[in-house]
Design an enzyme around this catalytic site. Structure first.
Site, PDB file in Angstrom:
ATOM      1  N   GLU A 181      22.779  17.963 -13.503  1.00  0.00           N
ATOM      2  CA  GLU A 181      23.868  16.996 -13.560  1.00  0.00           C
ATOM      3  C   GLU A 181      23.347  15.683 -12.996  1.00  0.00           C
ATOM      4  O   GLU A 181      23.042  15.587 -11.800  1.00  0.00           O
ATOM      5  CB  GLU A 181      25.098  17.482 -12.787  1.00  0.00           C
ATOM      6  CG  GLU A 181      25.780  18.673 -13.434  1.00  0.00           C
ATOM      7  CD  GLU A 181      27.167  18.946 -12.863  1.00  0.00           C
ATOM      8  OE1 GLU A 181      27.510  18.337 -11.837  1.00  0.00           O
ATOM      9  OE2 GLU A 181      27.888  19.773 -13.449  1.00  0.00           O
ATOM     10  N   GLN A 205      29.080  29.735 -12.451  1.00  0.00           N
ATOM     11  CA  GLN A 205      30.205  28.830 -12.234  1.00  0.00           C
ATOM     12  C   GLN A 205      31.402  29.186 -13.112  1.00  0.00           C
ATOM     13  O   GLN A 205      32.550  29.176 -12.651  1.00  0.00           O
ATOM     14  CB  GLN A 205      29.764  27.396 -12.510  1.00  0.00           C
ATOM     15  CG  GLN A 205      30.844  26.355 -12.273  1.00  0.00           C
ATOM     16  CD  GLN A 205      30.365  24.943 -12.600  1.00  0.00           C
ATOM     17  OE1 GLN A 205      29.191  24.729 -12.915  1.00  0.00           O
ATOM     18  NE2 GLN A 205      31.258  23.985 -12.531  1.00  0.00           N
ATOM     19  N   GLU A 260      23.744  12.251 -11.534  1.00  0.00           N
ATOM     20  CA  GLU A 260      24.841  11.621 -10.810  1.00  0.00           C
ATOM     21  C   GLU A 260      24.337  10.466  -9.944  1.00  0.00           C
ATOM     22  O   GLU A 260      23.133  10.308  -9.717  1.00  0.00           O
ATOM     23  CB  GLU A 260      25.550  12.649  -9.922  1.00  0.00           C
ATOM     24  CG  GLU A 260      25.992  13.897 -10.665  1.00  0.00           C
ATOM     25  CD  GLU A 260      26.889  14.792  -9.830  1.00  0.00           C
ATOM     26  OE1 GLU A 260      27.385  14.321  -8.779  1.00  0.00           O
ATOM     27  OE2 GLU A 260      27.084  15.953 -10.220  1.00  0.00           O
ATOM     28  N   ARG A 296      25.609  27.439 -14.775  1.00  0.00           N
ATOM     29  CA  ARG A 296      26.833  27.416 -15.591  1.00  0.00           C
ATOM     30  C   ARG A 296      27.443  28.797 -15.761  1.00  0.00           C
ATOM     31  O   ARG A 296      28.683  28.925 -15.811  1.00  0.00           O
ATOM     32  CB  ARG A 296      26.519  26.821 -16.968  1.00  0.00           C
ATOM     33  CG  ARG A 296      26.008  25.390 -16.946  1.00  0.00           C
ATOM     34  CD  ARG A 296      27.040  24.424 -16.425  1.00  0.00           C
ATOM     35  NE  ARG A 296      26.546  23.041 -16.484  1.00  0.00           N
ATOM     36  CZ  ARG A 296      27.203  21.996 -16.009  1.00  0.00           C
ATOM     37  NH1 ARG A 296      28.372  22.174 -15.428  1.00  0.00           N
ATOM     38  NH2 ARG A 296      26.690  20.781 -16.097  1.00  0.00           N
ATOM     39  N   ASP A 354      22.849  17.314  -9.181  1.00  0.00           N
ATOM     40  CA  ASP A 354      23.669  18.405  -8.649  1.00  0.00           C
ATOM     41  C   ASP A 354      23.477  19.611  -9.569  1.00  0.00           C
ATOM     42  O   ASP A 354      24.285  19.878 -10.454  1.00  0.00           O
ATOM     43  CB  ASP A 354      25.131  17.972  -8.574  1.00  0.00           C
ATOM     44  CG  ASP A 354      25.962  18.904  -7.717  1.00  0.00           C
ATOM     45  OD1 ASP A 354      25.418  19.448  -6.747  1.00  0.00           O
ATOM     46  OD2 ASP A 354      27.151  19.083  -8.015  1.00  0.00           O
ATOM     47  N   GLU A 361      26.106  19.757 -22.311  1.00  0.00           N
ATOM     48  CA  GLU A 361      26.625  18.808 -23.301  1.00  0.00           C
ATOM     49  C   GLU A 361      25.600  18.540 -24.401  1.00  0.00           C
ATOM     50  O   GLU A 361      25.931  18.532 -25.588  1.00  0.00           O
ATOM     51  CB  GLU A 361      26.978  17.481 -22.632  1.00  0.00           C
ATOM     52  CG  GLU A 361      28.084  17.543 -21.611  1.00  0.00           C
ATOM     53  CD  GLU A 361      28.204  16.230 -20.862  1.00  0.00           C
ATOM     54  OE1 GLU A 361      28.906  15.342 -21.347  1.00  0.00           O
ATOM     55  OE2 GLU A 361      27.564  16.099 -19.794  1.00  0.00           O
ATOM     56  N   LYS A 389      27.356  26.114  -7.682  1.00  0.00           N
ATOM     57  CA  LYS A 389      26.991  24.731  -7.361  1.00  0.00           C
ATOM     58  C   LYS A 389      26.364  24.584  -5.972  1.00  0.00           C
ATOM     59  O   LYS A 389      25.692  23.589  -5.703  1.00  0.00           O
ATOM     60  CB  LYS A 389      28.244  23.843  -7.409  1.00  0.00           C
ATOM     61  CG  LYS A 389      28.953  23.835  -8.740  1.00  0.00           C
ATOM     62  CD  LYS A 389      28.220  22.999  -9.759  1.00  0.00           C
ATOM     63  CE  LYS A 389      28.348  21.535  -9.441  1.00  0.00           C
ATOM     64  NZ  LYS A 389      27.727  20.686 -10.471  1.00  0.00           N
ATOM     65  N   ASP A 447      31.670  16.194  -4.225  1.00  0.00           N
ATOM     66  CA  ASP A 447      31.232  15.901  -5.600  1.00  0.00           C
ATOM     67  C   ASP A 447      32.462  15.688  -6.470  1.00  0.00           C
ATOM     68  O   ASP A 447      33.407  16.494  -6.436  1.00  0.00           O
ATOM     69  CB  ASP A 447      30.395  17.057  -6.137  1.00  0.00           C
ATOM     70  CG  ASP A 447      29.715  16.692  -7.452  1.00  0.00           C
ATOM     71  OD1 ASP A 447      29.269  15.545  -7.591  1.00  0.00           O
ATOM     72  OD2 ASP A 447      29.631  17.555  -8.339  1.00  0.00           O
ATOM     73  N   HIS A 476      32.140  13.057 -19.995  1.00  0.00           N
ATOM     74  CA  HIS A 476      31.666  14.373 -19.556  1.00  0.00           C
ATOM     75  C   HIS A 476      32.821  15.370 -19.508  1.00  0.00           C
ATOM     76  O   HIS A 476      32.698  16.497 -20.010  1.00  0.00           O
ATOM     77  CB  HIS A 476      31.024  14.242 -18.174  1.00  0.00           C
ATOM     78  CG  HIS A 476      30.616  15.561 -17.578  1.00  0.00           C
ATOM     79  ND1 HIS A 476      29.607  16.338 -18.095  1.00  0.00           N
ATOM     80  CD2 HIS A 476      31.093  16.238 -16.490  1.00  0.00           C
ATOM     81  CE1 HIS A 476      29.476  17.439 -17.363  1.00  0.00           C
ATOM     82  NE2 HIS A 476      30.363  17.398 -16.390  1.00  0.00           N
ATOM     83  N   THR A 508      21.406  20.754  -4.112  1.00  0.00           N
ATOM     84  CA  THR A 508      21.699  19.416  -4.621  1.00  0.00           C
ATOM     85  C   THR A 508      20.560  18.515  -4.175  1.00  0.00           C
ATOM     86  O   THR A 508      20.252  18.462  -2.981  1.00  0.00           O
ATOM     87  CB  THR A 508      23.035  18.883  -4.069  1.00  0.00           C
ATOM     88  OG1 THR A 508      24.101  19.740  -4.496  1.00  0.00           O
ATOM     89  CG2 THR A 508      23.301  17.465  -4.565  1.00  0.00           C
TER      90      THR A 508
END
Length: 400
Positions: free
Chosen positions: A191, A232, A193, A229, A225, A350, A245, A120, A127, A249
């Site tokens: 996420e 992490q 992606e 948070r 993904d 975000e 993470k 990844d 971002h 996925t």
């Protein structure tokens, strides 16, 4: 009996798209290759069994994954797509074609790829800048290495799952009031992606150049993904993502062949400073994919993939420049796709400024991060060769 299909390139799954997937059989370990046309799945294995010449050995189409088929290369893929298109524009009353077509809603789709490795990346400038401002409000939002190489990490291939697989809320150590506390993540995030599937192996000790991308990559999938948070952020110093993470996925059930995305090539974002020589592409490109993120039916944002700073070709070149090899079935993902505007951000952290500005959904409820029962769907479209829009296979999941 005859079939009636909408082959219009404007419907997203027209004859210029023909993504590939795996329909699961009635018996364990049984699968067969299908392609999607309109709202139907066309069983290619059944066509081969019924005497249609698709130019392939039948065992390649009777498989639980697409690895063997994609590993045959672009020439074989182009031949297969041409033969399938000819059949779809042929006799609509052919009983064999009628029998091989089923409504997509009635087909159970499996994980399309046997994932051999998963990488990844962190390729979106917007971002990375947004997260840097949240984590380092008084410093440079970008780390010193960010504009010099595509930052990435190795994920856990065994936890890559097909779209629709439920997500169990992960547990781990989180920092609460300055103390590490074990428990379920309360800052579960998404996420959005784009992922790339390897269709050709390289040799250990060699590297792949940016211009060789199309020699090695077979197709594209959408990726969510999922990220915890809080887990992490506590674990990521100094070695980066791990438990926050690796729990899940999700990828789409349909793989869009690169052949279908020729019209989606576009000029990439300008890079400053000039990258190292191994990252320079003499014919630079990116893909004009327009993503959309939905939470419980509310569209949260529409990230543009073309805005990513590091291109797919540079990502592939970087992960092999040290001599690491790739294998058929490897997956590498772009990292969160975010555009410059707030309604183009690709993650909740975000969109909510780290959870301080909750979003209001169409049902009137508020969200900072994901709650149990929430369903996330990521979609994407791209220009098609015939002037319409391709709809990539969506990726969805519900928090349990």
């Amino acid at each position: 009996m005859a079939y009636d299909l909408d082959l219009d390139p404007m419907n997203g799954f027209g004859i210029d798209h023909l993504p590939l997937g795996i329909a699961l059989g009635a018996k364990p370990n049984e699968g067969h290759v299908v392609t999607r046309i309109d709202n139907h799945a066309l069983d290619l294995a059944q066509l081969a069994d019924d005497g249609f010449d698709l130019g392939l050995e039948p065992h390649v189409l009777h498989d639980q994954h697409l690895n063997a088929l994609l590993g045959l290369g672009h020439e074989t893929m182009a031949m297969l797509r041409e033969r399938v298109a000819d059949l779809l524009t042929g006799d609509p009353s052919d009983r064999r074609m009628v029998a091989a077509l089923q409504p997509v809603a009635g087909v159970q789709l499996g994980l399309p790829i046997a994932i051999t490795n998963y990488v990844d990346f962190y390729s979106s400038l917007h971002h990375a800048t947004n997260l840097g401002r949240l984590f380092r409000p008084n410093g440079d939002p970008l780390t010193p290495n960010w504009r010099h190489l595509p930052i990435g990490y190795h994920g856990r291939s065994s936890t890559v799952v097909v779209s629709g697989t439920p997500l169990c809320r992960p547990q781990g150590l989180r920092l609460i009031d300055g103390e590490p506390v074990f428990g379920p993540s309360t800052r579960l995030d998404i996420e959005a992606e784009v992922g790339f599937v390897i269709g050709r192996a390289s040799r250990l000790g060699t590297s792949i150049t940016t211009s060789e991308f199309f020699d090695y990559v077979a197709g594209v999938v959408l990726v969510n993904d999922w990220s915890a948070r809080d887990i992490q952020s506590f674990e990521s110093v100094p070695l980066g993502p791990f438990l926050g993470k690796s729990f899940l996925t999700s990828i789409s059930a349909w793989v869009t062949p690169l052949e279908a995305l020729a019209q989606a090539r576009t000029t990439p974002t300008a890079q400053d400073p000039t990258p190292a020589p191994y990252l320079i592409d003499n014919d630079p490109w990116n893909l004009a994919l327009d993503l959309a993120i939905e939470l419980n039916g509310s569209v949260l944002s529409r990230p543009p993939f073309a805005s990513t700073y590091w291109t797919p070709g540079q990502q592939l070149a970087h992960q092999t420049v040290n001599g690491a090899d790739v294998r058929v079935g490897d997956l590498f993902a772009s990292g969160t796709v975010s555009g410059p505007a707030r309604d183009q951000f690709g993650s909740l952290i975000e969109l909510t400024d780290g959870g301080t500005r909750p979003l209001t959904l169409s049902d009137g409820t508020n969200r900072s991060f994901l709650e149990d029962g929430d369903t996330v769907v990521i979609r994407a479209s791209a220009p098609s060769p015939n002037g319409g829009r391709l709809q990539l296979g969506e990726v969805s999941g519900t928090v349990r």
